[in-house]
Design a protein around this motif. Structure first.
Motif, PDB file in Angstrom:
ATOM      1  N   THR A  16       0.844  -1.124   0.024  1.00 39.18           N
ATOM      2  CA  THR A  16       0.099   0.024  -0.061  1.00 39.18           C
ATOM      3  C   THR A  16       0.854   1.254  -0.137  1.00 39.18           C
ATOM      4  O   THR A  16       0.521   2.187  -0.926  1.00 39.18           O
ATOM      5  CB  THR A  16      -1.256  -0.038   1.315  1.00 39.18           C
ATOM      6  N   VAL A  76      -4.380   5.778  -0.115  1.00 38.96           N
ATOM      7  CA  VAL A  76      -4.315   4.537  -0.530  1.00 38.96           C
ATOM      8  C   VAL A  76      -4.447   3.585   0.583  1.00 38.96           C
ATOM      9  O   VAL A  76      -4.081   3.708   1.892  1.00 38.96           O
ATOM     10  CB  VAL A  76      -2.942   4.241  -0.793  1.00 38.96           C
ATOM     11  N   VAL A  79      -7.596  -3.601   0.729  1.00 37.50           N
ATOM     12  CA  VAL A  79      -8.851  -4.058   0.862  1.00 37.50           C
ATOM     13  C   VAL A  79      -9.194  -5.234   1.943  1.00 37.50           C
ATOM     14  O   VAL A  79      -8.589  -6.021   2.347  1.00 37.50           O
ATOM     15  CB  VAL A  79      -9.415  -4.598  -0.619  1.00 37.50           C
ATOM     16  N   TYR A  84     -12.612  -0.389   2.049  1.00 41.29           N
ATOM     17  CA  TYR A  84     -11.358   0.174   2.848  1.00 41.29           C
ATOM     18  C   TYR A  84     -11.253  -0.389   4.244  1.00 41.29           C
ATOM     19  O   TYR A  84     -12.133  -0.771   4.831  1.00 41.29           O
ATOM     20  CB  TYR A  84     -11.621   1.576   2.870  1.00 41.29           C
ATOM     21  N   ALA A 111      -6.802   5.216  -4.344  1.00 44.32           N
ATOM     22  CA  ALA A 111      -6.031   4.057  -4.804  1.00 44.32           C
ATOM     23  C   ALA A 111      -6.164   2.953  -3.850  1.00 44.32           C
ATOM     24  O   ALA A 111      -6.547   3.066  -2.561  1.00 44.32           O
ATOM     25  CB  ALA A 111      -4.540   4.394  -4.999  1.00 44.32           C
ATOM     26  N   ALA A 112      -6.006   1.711  -4.175  1.00 41.15           N
ATOM     27  CA  ALA A 112      -6.164   0.706  -3.398  1.00 41.15           C
ATOM     28  C   ALA A 112      -5.278  -0.645  -3.607  1.00 41.15           C
ATOM     29  O   ALA A 112      -4.991  -0.802  -4.831  1.00 41.15           O
ATOM     30  CB  ALA A 112      -7.617   0.205  -2.902  1.00 41.15           C
ATOM     31  N   THR A 113      -4.904  -1.513  -2.675  1.00 45.91           N
ATOM     32  CA  THR A 113      -4.292  -2.534  -3.001  1.00 45.91           C
ATOM     33  C   THR A 113      -5.033  -3.931  -2.538  1.00 45.91           C
ATOM     34  O   THR A 113      -5.814  -3.437  -1.436  1.00 45.91           O
ATOM     35  CB  THR A 113      -2.900  -2.793  -2.264  1.00 45.91           C
ATOM     36  N   GLY A 114      -4.959  -4.938  -2.975  1.00 49.05           N
ATOM     37  CA  GLY A 114      -5.637  -6.108  -2.733  1.00 49.05           C
ATOM     38  C   GLY A 114      -4.870  -7.675  -3.237  1.00 49.05           C
ATOM     39  O   GLY A 114      -3.998  -7.581  -4.287  1.00 49.05           O
ATOM     40  N   HIS A 119     -11.394  -7.528  -6.319  1.00 51.76           N
ATOM     41  CA  HIS A 119     -11.651  -6.244  -5.399  1.00 51.76           C
ATOM     42  C   HIS A 119     -11.665  -5.172  -6.094  1.00 51.76           C
ATOM     43  O   HIS A 119     -11.670  -3.962  -5.318  1.00 51.76           O
ATOM     44  CB  HIS A 119     -10.982  -6.590  -4.315  1.00 51.76           C
ATOM     45  N   SER A 120     -11.190  -4.978  -7.259  1.00 57.65           N
ATOM     46  CA  SER A 120     -10.932  -3.635  -7.744  1.00 57.65           C
ATOM     47  C   SER A 120     -12.184  -2.683  -7.747  1.00 57.65           C
ATOM     48  O   SER A 120     -11.968  -1.273  -7.808  1.00 57.65           O
ATOM     49  CB  SER A 120     -10.455  -3.583  -9.375  1.00 57.65           C
ATOM     50  N   LEU A 123     -12.723   0.787  -5.594  1.00 60.38           N
ATOM     51  CA  LEU A 123     -12.566   2.052  -5.820  1.00 60.38           C
ATOM     52  C   LEU A 123     -13.958   2.969  -5.975  1.00 60.38           C
ATOM     53  O   LEU A 123     -13.927   4.201  -5.467  1.00 60.38           O
ATOM     54  CB  LEU A 123     -11.759   2.090  -7.297  1.00 60.38           C
ATOM     55  N   TYR A 144      -5.858   0.677  -8.741  1.00 56.45           N
ATOM     56  CA  TYR A 144      -6.037  -0.531  -8.058  1.00 56.45           C
ATOM     57  C   TYR A 144      -4.952  -1.538  -8.454  1.00 56.45           C
ATOM     58  O   TYR A 144      -4.760  -1.878  -9.461  1.00 56.45           O
ATOM     59  CB  TYR A 144      -7.441  -1.205  -8.019  1.00 56.45           C
TER      60      TYR A 144
END
Length: 202
Positions: A16, A76, A79, A84, A111-114, A119-120, A123, A144
């Protein structure tokens, strides 16, 4: 430009945080920026205390000040349960209680990470509604990154596109807007005069 990255990563090293750093570097490459990173992991205890006593500790207050004073934000989160993280949401909850207008009109890149690309949608179904509610101006492209995206071609393209949008939006909103002058308005003819001009003469 004052650019603040809010990272809710928990591990060290953190994917992240890595994504936040890449987005900040890409933005700073397009417009000069002083970058500050707010690591929510380090503020977890103060965030919890803020919920119970209503007062931010010194470090949390400094983070609030940094976010409020920023010209642009990169946020950021990892997930958790298709949304979030609780730490991420708690930070922005306490910020909005402290100052309901803290993010009003502020450009924000989400933005996000997973672990998986499934899980995109976080956003558009979680992050974008949250920051719209907080009155921020969210850039069109969110980023993502799933585990398999690191090193893949598509991630770099999304990072560059989102960073460009944030840089352009921040520059546009911070540009001085001159006030209206007398010459900037078209001359308006009163309705009575226009009506009289239509009447037959002679």
């Amino acid at each position: 430009m004052r650019l603040v990255v809010v990272s809710a990563g928990l591990s060290v090293p953190s994917s992240t945080r890595l994504l936040g750093d890449r987005l900040a570097a890409a933005t700073a490459a397009q417009t000069p920026a002083d970058v500050q990173v707010v690591e929510l992991r380090d503020l977890a205890v103060e965030i919890a205390h803020n919920f119970t006593n209503g007062f931010p500790g010194r470090a949390l207050a400094d983070a609030f000040d940094a976010v409020t004073a920023a010209d642009g934000l990169i946020v950021v989160t990892p997930v958790f349960s298709a949304s979030y993280s609780g730490l991420f949401k708690s930070f922005f909850d306490t910020l909005s209680v402290s100052d309901p207008e803290a993010l009003a009109g502020k450009p924000v890149l989400i933005a996000a990470t997973g672990g998986t690309a499934r899980h995109s949608l976080v956003l558009d179904h979680a992050l974008r509604p949250l920051f719209s509610y907080l009155k921020a101006v969210v850039v069109p492209t969110g980023v993502y990154a799933a585990s398999e995206d690191w090193g893949a071609e598509g991630l770099d393209g999304r990072v560059e596109r989102a960073a460009g949008e944030l840089a352009a939006l921040t520059a546009g909103l911070s540009a001085a807007r001159p006030g209206p002058t007398r010459d900037s308005f078209e001359e308006v003819t009163p309705f009575e005069e226009r009506l009289a001009a239509l009447r037959p003469t002679g």
